[in-house]
Design an enzyme around this catalytic site. Structure first.
Site, mmCIF file in Angstrom:
data_model
loop_
_atom_site.group_PDB
_atom_site.id
_atom_site.type_symbol
_atom_site.label_atom_id
_atom_site.label_comp_id
_atom_site.label_asym_id
_atom_site.label_seq_id
_atom_site.Cartn_x
_atom_site.Cartn_y
_atom_site.Cartn_z
ATOM 1 N N TYR A 138 -3.330 -6.010 7.173
ATOM 2 C CA TYR A 138 -3.458 -6.400 5.771
ATOM 3 C C TYR A 138 -4.842 -6.057 5.246
ATOM 4 C CZ TYR A 138 0.829 -9.278 5.807
ATOM 5 O OH TYR A 138 2.124 -9.734 5.869
ATOM 6 N N HIS A 194 5.620 -3.781 0.825
ATOM 7 C CA HIS A 194 5.996 -4.672 -0.268
ATOM 8 C C HIS A 194 5.227 -4.280 -1.531
ATOM 9 C CE1 HIS A 194 8.289 -7.446 2.360
ATOM 10 N NE2 HIS A 194 7.454 -6.982 3.255
#
Length: 367
Positions: free
Chosen positions: A338, A70
């Site tokens: 992440y 993203h």
């Protein structure tokens, strides 16, 4: 200017479907990358967060300073207007009546920050709620209703299967077919992907949390939940058409915000005994009760390079008291991957200035 009518889409053949699923699957993960249990390791010899992030980079290219998935997005900010309806289910301060500041990020999937907005039919919405007591709730949501795979290992294998063929620049259809044949749990996602079309607006999408969590009430009762955002009073937008350029989503967002705030209802679905909390590829029955917890209100946007979301790691395991993770292994996987992505991009410094938005001709769109 009169808008040309949207042409009826022709059915995709098996090869086109496989290629499309490969491309979508390779970038689908706002909801999670792959890896780990609570301690952060499945097996140090087999799978680590860095190996997962390496696989994402191998599929999308290395773009220093950007998120590894993203990568293309825009910061947004506003507040959450709680109506108090979820307060009986969770002691989290965010559900007390009143407003809570939010910092969010709207994005398209994939690790290429220069990709066209129509490169995949998925849009994502990440949010950070910060309550007056300092507690935070971070969540990442996608416009698809189910996740593609159920385990971190399967996601990693999917990335390997979707690695572009140097000759074509696209995933090998046979390799993708073999992956899907070995993972029947992908069926629900594949069925959705066959008919999904890129929308022309972030504002008109519903965004699903996908993973299950627990709300904990004042008596300590744990209620399995899933949540999603449903757009409120958003002017309809068509599927992306040839006249849209490669960066139409941000332009549409700015135009809509100039006319007033954007709103989504936060809807919490209550799971029942027997509903899976460990498998994000399984939807819960449609008749499960839903609680309208309030409204997310977005009032402004900013560049992802300079806006308030730039340094936020939207780790979905950052939760306030009153919300807890479930037994879904993808949750710990997302947290670990992440963190690895965050460490890489912040150590590389700010990303280079993005090129000026392109405005392809209709002929270029048709190619």
């Amino acid at each position: 200017m009169q808008q040309e009518p949207q042409r009826e889409a022709r059915p995709l053949d098996a090869r086109q479907i496989c290629l499309r699923l490969g491309a979508i699957g390779a970038v689908v993960l706002v909801s999670g990358t792959a890896f780990a249990f609570v301690g952060g390791w499945l097996d140090p010899q087999r799978l680590t967060p860095d190996r997962v992030v390496d696989a994402l980079e191998a599929n999308s290219g290395r773009h220093e300073g950007y998120r590894r998935n993203h990568a293309k997005g825009v910061c947004v900010a506003g507040h959450f207007e709680s109506n108090g309806a979820a307060q009986a289910l969770s002691t989290a301060a965010v559900f007390a009546p009143g407003n809570t500041p939010v910092v969010g990020r709207l994005a398209v999937p994939g690790g290429n920050p220069y990709a066209s907005d129509s490169s995949a039919p998925i849009r994502s919405f990440a949010l950070r709620f910060t309550s007056a007591n300092g507690e935070q709730w971070r969540t990442g949501m996608n416009s698809m209703p189910v996740f593609v795979v159920a385990t971190p290992q399967a996601f990693y294998e999917q990335q390997l299967a979707a690695h572009p063929d140097p000759k074509t620049g696209k995933p090998d259809p046979q390799r993708m077919q073999a992956f899907f044949a070995a993972h029947p749990e992908t069926a629900a996602f594949r069925a959705w992907a066959k008919t999904a079309k890129p929308s022309a607006s972030y504002a008109t999408e519903s965004y699903h949390g996908l993973n299950a969590f627990y709300f904990i009430d004042a008596q300590g009762k744990r209620q399995p939940v899933r949540w999603h955002l449903a757009p409120l009073d958003a002017t309809p937008a068509p599927a992306a058409l040839p006249q849209h350029d490669a960066d139409y989503l941000q332009a549409d967002l700015q135009q809509r915000l100039a006319q007033g705030p954007l709103r989504w209802r936060l809807l919490v679905t209550l799971g029942a005994p027997g509903d899976s909390t460990s498998d994000a590829t399984q939807q819960w029955p449609a008749d499960r009760p839903t609680v309208d917890a309030g409204t997310v209100v977005i009032t402004r946007s900013a560049s992802q390079d300079e806006g308030p979301c730039r340094d936020v790691n939207y780790d979905p395991t950052v939760l306030p008291r009153g919300i807890a993770i479930s037994d879904d292994p993808i949750l710990a996987a997302r947290s670990a991957a992440y963190a690895a992505s965050y460490e890489r991009r912040t150590s590389e410094g700010p990303p280079p200035a993005a090129p000026a938005p392109s405005h392809p001709t209709r002929q270029e769109h048709a190619q």
